[in-house]
Scaffold this motif. Structure first.
Motif, PDB file in Angstrom:
ATOM      1  N   MET A 163      35.078  44.527  43.680  1.00  0.00           N
ATOM      2  CA  MET A 163      36.313  43.804  43.377  1.00  0.00           C
ATOM      3  C   MET A 163      36.021  42.560  42.581  1.00  0.00           C
ATOM      4  N   GLU A 164      34.859  42.010  43.038  1.00  0.00           N
ATOM      5  CA  GLU A 164      34.498  40.770  42.382  1.00  0.00           C
ATOM      6  C   GLU A 164      34.210  40.980  40.897  1.00  0.00           C
ATOM      7  N   LYS A 165      33.696  42.228  40.637  1.00  0.00           N
ATOM      8  CA  LYS A 165      33.361  42.506  39.236  1.00  0.00           C
ATOM      9  C   LYS A 165      34.625  42.701  38.407  1.00  0.00           C
ATOM     10  N   ASN A 166      35.662  43.073  39.085  1.00  0.00           N
ATOM     11  CA  ASN A 166      36.898  43.385  38.396  1.00  0.00           C
ATOM     12  C   ASN A 166      37.754  42.111  38.130  1.00  0.00           C
ATOM     13  N   HIS A 167      37.219  41.272  37.186  1.00  0.00           N
ATOM     14  CA  HIS A 167      37.922  39.998  36.912  1.00  0.00           C
ATOM     15  C   HIS A 167      39.241  40.217  36.209  1.00  0.00           C
ATOM     16  N   VAL A 168      40.108  39.247  36.312  1.00  0.00           N
ATOM     17  CA  VAL A 168      41.438  39.392  35.723  1.00  0.00           C
ATOM     18  C   VAL A 168      41.686  38.330  34.625  1.00  0.00           C
ATOM     19  N   PHE A 169      40.553  37.942  33.983  1.00  0.00           N
ATOM     20  CA  PHE A 169      40.630  36.875  32.973  1.00  0.00           C
ATOM     21  C   PHE A 169      41.727  37.100  31.941  1.00  0.00           C
ATOM     22  N   ASP A 170      41.789  38.418  31.528  1.00  0.00           N
ATOM     23  CA  ASP A 170      42.703  38.691  30.417  1.00  0.00           C
ATOM     24  C   ASP A 170      44.161  38.642  30.857  1.00  0.00           C
ATOM     25  N   GLN A 171      44.353  38.625  32.204  1.00  0.00           N
ATOM     26  CA  GLN A 171      45.745  38.559  32.671  1.00  0.00           C
ATOM     27  C   GLN A 171      46.235  37.119  32.889  1.00  0.00           C
ATOM     28  N   ILE A 172      45.311  36.167  32.849  1.00  0.00           N
ATOM     29  CA  ILE A 172      45.653  34.779  33.175  1.00  0.00           C
ATOM     30  C   ILE A 172      46.792  34.245  32.281  1.00  0.00           C
ATOM     31  N   PRO A 173      46.641  34.386  30.966  1.00  0.00           N
ATOM     32  CA  PRO A 173      47.717  33.838  30.107  1.00  0.00           C
ATOM     33  C   PRO A 173      49.067  34.447  30.448  1.00  0.00           C
ATOM     34  N   ASP A 174      49.049  35.776  30.686  1.00  0.00           N
ATOM     35  CA  ASP A 174      50.321  36.416  31.003  1.00  0.00           C
ATOM     36  C   ASP A 174      50.872  35.879  32.314  1.00  0.00           C
ATOM     37  N   TYR A 175      49.966  35.645  33.238  1.00  0.00           N
ATOM     38  CA  TYR A 175      50.384  35.125  34.534  1.00  0.00           C
ATOM     39  C   TYR A 175      51.008  33.762  34.365  1.00  0.00           C
ATOM     40  N   LEU A 176      50.334  32.927  33.617  1.00  0.00           N
ATOM     41  CA  LEU A 176      50.815  31.567  33.457  1.00  0.00           C
ATOM     42  C   LEU A 176      52.157  31.561  32.732  1.00  0.00           C
ATOM     43  N   ASP A 177      52.297  32.509  31.854  1.00  0.00           N
ATOM     44  CA  ASP A 177      53.568  32.582  31.124  1.00  0.00           C
ATOM     45  C   ASP A 177      54.649  33.264  31.964  1.00  0.00           C
ATOM     46  N   GLY A 178      54.222  33.852  33.098  1.00  0.00           N
ATOM     47  CA  GLY A 178      55.212  34.542  33.939  1.00  0.00           C
ATOM     48  C   GLY A 178      55.611  35.886  33.364  1.00  0.00           C
ATOM     49  N   ASN A 179      54.675  36.515  32.629  1.00  0.00           N
ATOM     50  CA  ASN A 179      55.008  37.794  32.004  1.00  0.00           C
ATOM     51  C   ASN A 179      54.565  39.012  32.808  1.00  0.00           C
ATOM     52  N   LEU A 180      53.872  38.725  33.920  1.00  0.00           N
ATOM     53  CA  LEU A 180      53.359  39.868  34.715  1.00  0.00           C
ATOM     54  C   LEU A 180      54.463  40.457  35.574  1.00  0.00           C
ATOM     55  N   SER A 181      54.343  41.763  35.801  1.00  0.00           N
ATOM     56  CA  SER A 181      55.321  42.396  36.693  1.00  0.00           C
ATOM     57  C   SER A 181      55.021  41.994  38.136  1.00  0.00           C
ATOM     58  N   ARG A 216      51.449  40.817  39.445  1.00  0.00           N
ATOM     59  CA  ARG A 216      51.381  39.419  39.836  1.00  0.00           C
ATOM     60  C   ARG A 216      50.759  39.273  41.224  1.00  0.00           C
ATOM     61  N   ALA A 217      51.207  40.210  42.222  1.00  0.00           N
ATOM     62  CA  ALA A 217      50.690  40.171  43.588  1.00  0.00           C
ATOM     63  C   ALA A 217      49.205  40.534  43.588  1.00  0.00           C
ATOM     64  N   ALA A 218      48.819  41.546  42.788  1.00  0.00           N
ATOM     65  CA  ALA A 218      47.442  41.980  42.704  1.00  0.00           C
ATOM     66  C   ALA A 218      46.603  40.863  42.116  1.00  0.00           C
ATOM     67  N   PHE A 219      47.177  40.171  41.035  1.00  0.00           N
ATOM     68  CA  PHE A 219      46.463  39.121  40.355  1.00  0.00           C
ATOM     69  C   PHE A 219      46.205  37.958  41.336  1.00  0.00           C
ATOM     70  N   GLU A 220      47.281  37.574  42.054  1.00  0.00           N
ATOM     71  CA  GLU A 220      47.120  36.456  42.989  1.00  0.00           C
ATOM     72  C   GLU A 220      46.126  36.770  44.102  1.00  0.00           C
ATOM     73  N   LYS A 221      46.179  38.039  44.572  1.00  0.00           N
ATOM     74  CA  LYS A 221      45.265  38.493  45.630  1.00  0.00           C
ATOM     75  C   LYS A 221      43.824  38.400  45.162  1.00  0.00           C
ATOM     76  N   HIS A 222      43.590  38.826  43.908  1.00  0.00           N
ATOM     77  CA  HIS A 222      42.262  38.810  43.347  1.00  0.00           C
ATOM     78  C   HIS A 222      41.777  37.381  43.202  1.00  0.00           C
ATOM     79  N   VAL A 223      42.684  36.485  42.650  1.00  0.00           N
ATOM     80  CA  VAL A 223      42.287  35.082  42.385  1.00  0.00           C
ATOM     81  C   VAL A 223      41.898  34.367  43.667  1.00  0.00           C
ATOM     82  N   GLU A 224      42.556  34.733  44.816  1.00  0.00           N
ATOM     83  CA  GLU A 224      42.238  34.088  46.081  1.00  0.00           C
ATOM     84  C   GLU A 224      40.792  34.397  46.507  1.00  0.00           C
ATOM     85  N   GLN A 225      40.356  35.604  46.162  1.00  0.00           N
ATOM     86  CA  GLN A 225      39.011  35.989  46.610  1.00  0.00           C
ATOM     87  C   GLN A 225      37.966  35.643  45.559  1.00  0.00           C
ATOM     88  N   CYS A 226      38.324  35.613  44.312  1.00  0.00           N
ATOM     89  CA  CYS A 226      37.325  35.470  43.251  1.00  0.00           C
ATOM     90  C   CYS A 226      37.299  34.041  42.779  1.00  0.00           C
TER      91      CYS A 226
END
Lengths: 250, 261
Positions: B1-19, B23-33
Motif C-alpha cells: 500500500m505504501e508503494k501505491n502513492h497517490v502523488f498524482d491525485q493530490i492536485p485533483d484532491y486539493l481542487d476538489g475534483n476527486l469523486s 477522495r475517501a481512498a485518497f484520504e485513507k492512504h494519506v493517513e497511513q503514508c
C-alpha cells in the motif's frame, strides 16, 4: 441826322466830364480800405468792385492853382478830386486832403473798411457786411447803419450810433465813446454776450439785463453790466466814460 | 500500500475534483503514508502561496493601484510636488482658482493702471499742446490787421489761468503801441486782472504817460489808485500840467492824488 449826331456828341462829352469828376480805382487784391478825413465823410455801397470817390459839384480848384497839385499832410492829390489814394500791400489808403467840404465814397458791400476822422468830420457808413473800424478822434460823431459784420468804433466827443442788421459772425464788436452817447440798436433775437460799462453815464436798455424801470427803457445801476442774451454768442462790448448808453431792441 | 502513492491525485484532491470514493481512498492512504502526507502538505503550501501570490485583483486593490498610478503620474509630471493632503484638496483647489483669478484681476488692474497713466500723460500732453496752440493763436490774432480780430486775441486771456510772461508782454505791447483805441482799452481790461505783476504795473505807468484817449487814461488812473501804486503820482502830475488833458481827467486826478502821495 445832324441833330442826332449832335445829341450823341453832347452825351459823350457829358460822360467824359463826369468821368473826370469822379475817381474810380479797382479793388482787385485789396483787403482793407483805410480812409482818413478831417471833414464829413459818407460811405455807401455800390455793386462794382471798385472805389468810387464822388467829387461833388461844388469842388472847384482855385484859378491860381491851375497846373498845380493839392498837397496835404496825407500826401499829394493823385485823383483830381482832392484825395490821395495809395496802395500799400493789400491795403488801399484813401486820404481826404481837403479841410472843408465833405466827400462821398462808394465801395462794394463786403469791403473791410477803416475810417478815421481827425478833426470835426462826422463819419456815416451805411449797408456794409464786411468789417468796419471807425474812429472819430476829436469832435466828429459816428453813424453806422445796416451792418452785419464786426464793428470797432470809438469816438471822443461825438456820439456813436450803430444800427445792426442780423449779426451772424463771432468776431467781437467793440463800441466806445469818451464823452458822447453810445446808442446801439440790435435785432432782439441776436445771440450775444453783452458787456456794458459807463463811468459817469447811465445805461438804458429794453433787453433783459438786470435793471430797474425808468420811462420804458431801463436804467441800469452800476458801472459794469455783463449779460448774455438769447443764449450767448458774439461778444459785444460797449463803453462810455461820460456819456449815456442806449441799447435798443430792433 | 505504501508503494501505491497517490502523488498524482493530490492536485485533483486539493481542487476538489476527486469523486467521493476516490477522495475517501485518497484520504485513507494519506493517513497511513507519511510520504504522501508530506507531499500533500507541500503541495497545499505551494497552492496556498500560489493562491496568495496571484489573487484576482479586488476592487480595493484596483483603487489602490490607480491611486498609486496617479501618484506616480503626478510624481513624473511635476518637478516639485506640493504635499497636499487629500482631505484638504478641495479647499486648496478653490484657493488656487481664487489665486489665479486674483492674479488675473491684478494683472488686468495693473494694465489698466498703466494704460490710465499713459492716457493721463497723453491728456496732459494734449492739454499742454492745446495751451500752446491757444497761446500761438492768441499771439497771432493780436498781430492781425483787423482790430476786431486783435480784440478777439486779447479776449483769449480768459482762457488762461496763469498766463506766462510772453502773453503778458504781448498784452502790454497792445496797450502801449496798438493804433486802435478799442484794442488798447481791451488790452487794459485784460491786464487789470494781473495788477500784482510788476510788468503790468510798469506798463500801466508807461501807458499813462503816453496815452491820449481820456477813457483809457481815467481807467488806468483808477486801476493804479486801487493798487496804491506810488509811482503813478508823477505821470498824474504831468497830466495835470498838460493843456490838452480833459477837464474831467484833471478833476479825477485831483481827487485821487492825495490818496497815493
Amino acid at each position: 441826322m445832324r441833330k442826332f449826331t449832335f445829341i450823341l456828341m453832347a452825351l459823350f462829352v457829358a460822360t467824359i466830364a463826369k468821368a473826370q469828376n469822379d475817381y474810380t480805382k479797382s479793388l482787385n487784391g485789396i483787403q482793407w480800405v483805410k480812409i482818413e478825413s478831417k471833414t464829413d465823410i459818407v460811405i455807401k455801397t455800390h455793386s462794382s468792385n471798385e472805389l468810387l470817390i464822388k467829387s461833388g459839384p461844388e469842388i472847384k480848384t482855385p484859378e491860381r492853382a491851375k497846373g498845380l497839385k493839392l498837397v496835404g499832410e496825407g500826401g499829394t492829390d493823385n485823383t483830381n478830386v482832392g484825395f490821395s489814394v495809395v496802395q500799400d500791400g493789400n491795403t488801399l489808403i484813401v486820404y481826404n486832403l481837403r479841410k472843408s467840404k465833405g466827400a462821398e465814397i462808394h465801395l462794394p458791400a463786403s469791403q473791410n473798411i477803416a475810417v478815421k476822422s481827425t478833426w470835426n468830420g462826422d463819419i456815416e457808413i451805411d449797408g456794409f457786411s464786411g468789417e468796419i473800424e471807425a474812429d472819430a478822434q476829436l469832435n466828429g460823431g459816428i453813424k453806422i447803419h445796416n451792418v452785419n459784420g464786426p464793428v470797432t468804433a470809438n469816438s471822443l466827443n461825438g456820439q456813436l450810433e450803430v444800427v445792426f442788421g442780423k449779426v451772424k459772425q463771432d468776431s467781437p464788436i467793440s463800441l466806445y465813446s469818451t464823452n458822447g452817447a453810445v446808442d446801439v440798436s440790435l435785432p432782439s433775437n441776436t445771440p450775444a454776450n453783452l458787456a456794458l460799462s459807463t463811468l459817469n453815464g447811465n445805461v438804458y436798455t429794453d433787453f433783459e439785463v438786470k435793471a430797474e424801470d425808468k420811462d420804458g427803457l431801463k436804467s441800469v445801476l452800476g458801472r459794469n453790466i455783463k449779460a448774455s442774451i438769447n443764449g450767448g454768442g458774439v461778444k459785444i462790448s460797449m463803453k462810455s466814460t461820460n456819456g449815456n448808453m442806449y441799447l435798443r431792441k430792433k | 500500500m505504501e508503494k501505491n502513492h497517490v502523488f498524482d491525485q493530490i492536485p485533483d484532491y486539493l481542487d476538489g475534483n476527486l469523486s467521493k470514493s476516490d477522495r475517501a481512498a485518497f484520504e485513507k492512504h494519506v493517513e497511513q503514508c507519511t510520504d504522501c502526507q508530506k507531499e500533500l502538505e507541500e503541495m497545499k503550501t505551494f497552492f496556498n502561496v500560489f493562491e496568495e501570490e496571484v489573487p484576482t485583483p479586488s476592487n480595493r486593490l484596483k483603487t489602490k493601484f490607480e491611486a498609486a498610478l496617479e501618484q506616480e503620474k503626478n510624481n513624473q509630471g511635476k518637478v516639485v510636488q506640493m504635499e497636499s493632503k487629500p482631505s484638504a484638496n478641495w479647499t486648496s483647489n478653490v484657493l488656487k482658482i481664487a489665486a489665479s483669478i486674483a492674479l488675473l484681476v491684478a494683472a488686468f488692474q495693473m494694465g489698466s493702471l498703466f494704460q490710465q497713466r499713459k492716457a493721463n500723460e497723453d491728456i496732459a500732453q494734449l492739454q499742454d499742446e492745446t495751451n500752446q496752440m491757444k497761446q500761438t493763436a492768441m499771439l497771432s490774432l493780436m498781430e492781425n490787421q483787423s482790430a476786431s480780430k486783435r480784440i478777439q486775441g486779447v479776449n483769449y486771456i480768459e482762457e488762461f489761468e496763469q498766463p506766462d510772461a510772453a502773453i503778458i508782454q504781448a498784452l502790454a505791447n497792445r496797450l502801449l503801441y496798438d493804433e486802435n483805441d478799442n484794442v488798447r482799452m481791451t488790452a487794459f481790461e485784460a491786464l487789470a486782472k494781473f495788477t500784482s505783476s510788476e510788468t503790468v504795473k510798469n506798463t500801466y505807468i508807461e501807458a499813462l504817460e503816453q496815452e491820449k484817449n481820456p477813457s483809457i487814461q481815467v481807467a488806468i488812473i483808477q486801476a493804479l489808485v486801487q493798487i496804491q501804486e506810488k509811482k503813478a503820482a508823477e505821470p498824474m502830475k504831468k497830466l495835470l500840467e498838460k493843456e490838452d488833458t480833459q477837464p474831467f481827467i484833471k478833476d479825477q486826478i485831483r481827487a485821487v492824488l492825495p490818496s497815493i502821495t
